[in-house]
Design a protein around this motif. Structure first.
Motif: not given
Length: 289
Positions: A7, A54, A57
């Protein structure tokens, strides 16, 4: 399932390509993806992307002066690009041309003609999107624990969420409210690096084991993020699989001791471990009683 290293690499790519670009159109193919029904994804039309981040996740694309597109990729979600002419990000044809390519559930068209497609390859829709003023309005983001990839992540934070827990340490590692960003694959890798049984309870760990587990958690996640930085997003999943030392390697030789890596059942999935490195030679039952 994408975890924090993949991610993070995707977020870095999105930030480079999309920051400053105006969202010209939003096409929601699957209505179940939208989690803020009173604030549909189309409200982002006309806004410019200002940053990408980010959250565990989750993806967080900031747009305009106050809006955030928060995306959970779920178990099988991912992203791909195509141009206005249908060409993929590599110029060799759309990444969605192959018959087995995952379907597009949402498409964002930008002012340079590029289209960002969010996909889901699962049998059920796990991809989810929110439009919010603050990412913490998304319940899963609000509950996130400390992130081992953060430069300020400390042993004290680790101890607060691990020490004394009457729960299998593998479950603690994957519990997003305890430690953000780790899933089944990297928890296997962490436990192998720390030489700890996947069935061990956190409360049973010695001081030395806790020290090894903390070091392995930080090292495995950080090294994976570094290794995947700059990898094209359509190659990230393959890069993750190729880098695994024990996860997904049942029947192969352990790269540390040479013993055969084994499967065991954990929750609703299967995970892997090395008997010599982690369980003093004991073969765990595939499905513990």
């Amino acid at each position: 399932m994408p975890e924090s290293p993949e991610v993070q690499a995707l977020v870095d790519d999105l930030g480079t390509r999309l920051t400053g670009r105006e969202i010209r159109d939003v096409d929601v193919v699957e209505f179940r993806v939208t989690k803020t029904r009173a604030r549909p994804l189309a409200t982002l039309t006309g806004e410019r992307v200002t940053s990408a981040a980010r959250r565990g996740k989750h993806l967080d694309l900031a747009a305009g002066t106050s809006q955030h597109l928060v995306v959970t990729l779920g178990r099988h979600g991912w992203a791909r690009y195509r141009g206005a002419d249908g060409q993929g990000s590599d110029g060799q044809g759309s990444e969605g041309d192959a018959g087995d390519a995952p379907p597009t559930l949402v498409a964002f068209t930008f002012d340079d003609g590029r289209v960002l497609e969010l996909t889901d390859a699962g049998d059920w829709v796990s991809l989810g999107c929110w439009v919010v003023d603050d990412p913490a309005e998304v319940p899963a983001v609000a509950k996130l624990g400390p992130d081992p990839a953060h430069p300020d992540f400390s042993r004290a934070e680790f101890d607060r969420v691990v020490v004394g827990r009457r729960k299998q340490v593998k479950a603690v590692l994957q519990e997003q409210e305890s430690l953000a960003g780790i899933g089944n694959a990297y928890s296997d890798e962490i436990l192998h690096a720390a030489k700890i049984s996947p069935l061990a309870h956190a409360a049973s760990l010695t001081s030395a084991e806790l020290g090894r587990l903390f070091d392995a958690t930080v090292r495995v996640v950080s090294e994976a993020i570094d290794a995947q930085r700059g990898v094209p997003i359509d190659q990230l999943k393959a890069a993750k699989v190729a880098a695994m030392r024990v996860h997904g390697r049942a029947g192969e030789a352990c790269p540390v001791c040479g013993d055969t890596i084994c499967d065991f059942s954990f929750a609703s999935t299967t995970a892997q471990y090395c008997p010599t490195c982690q369980t003093r030679g004991e073969r765990l039952p595939l499905r513990p009683a």
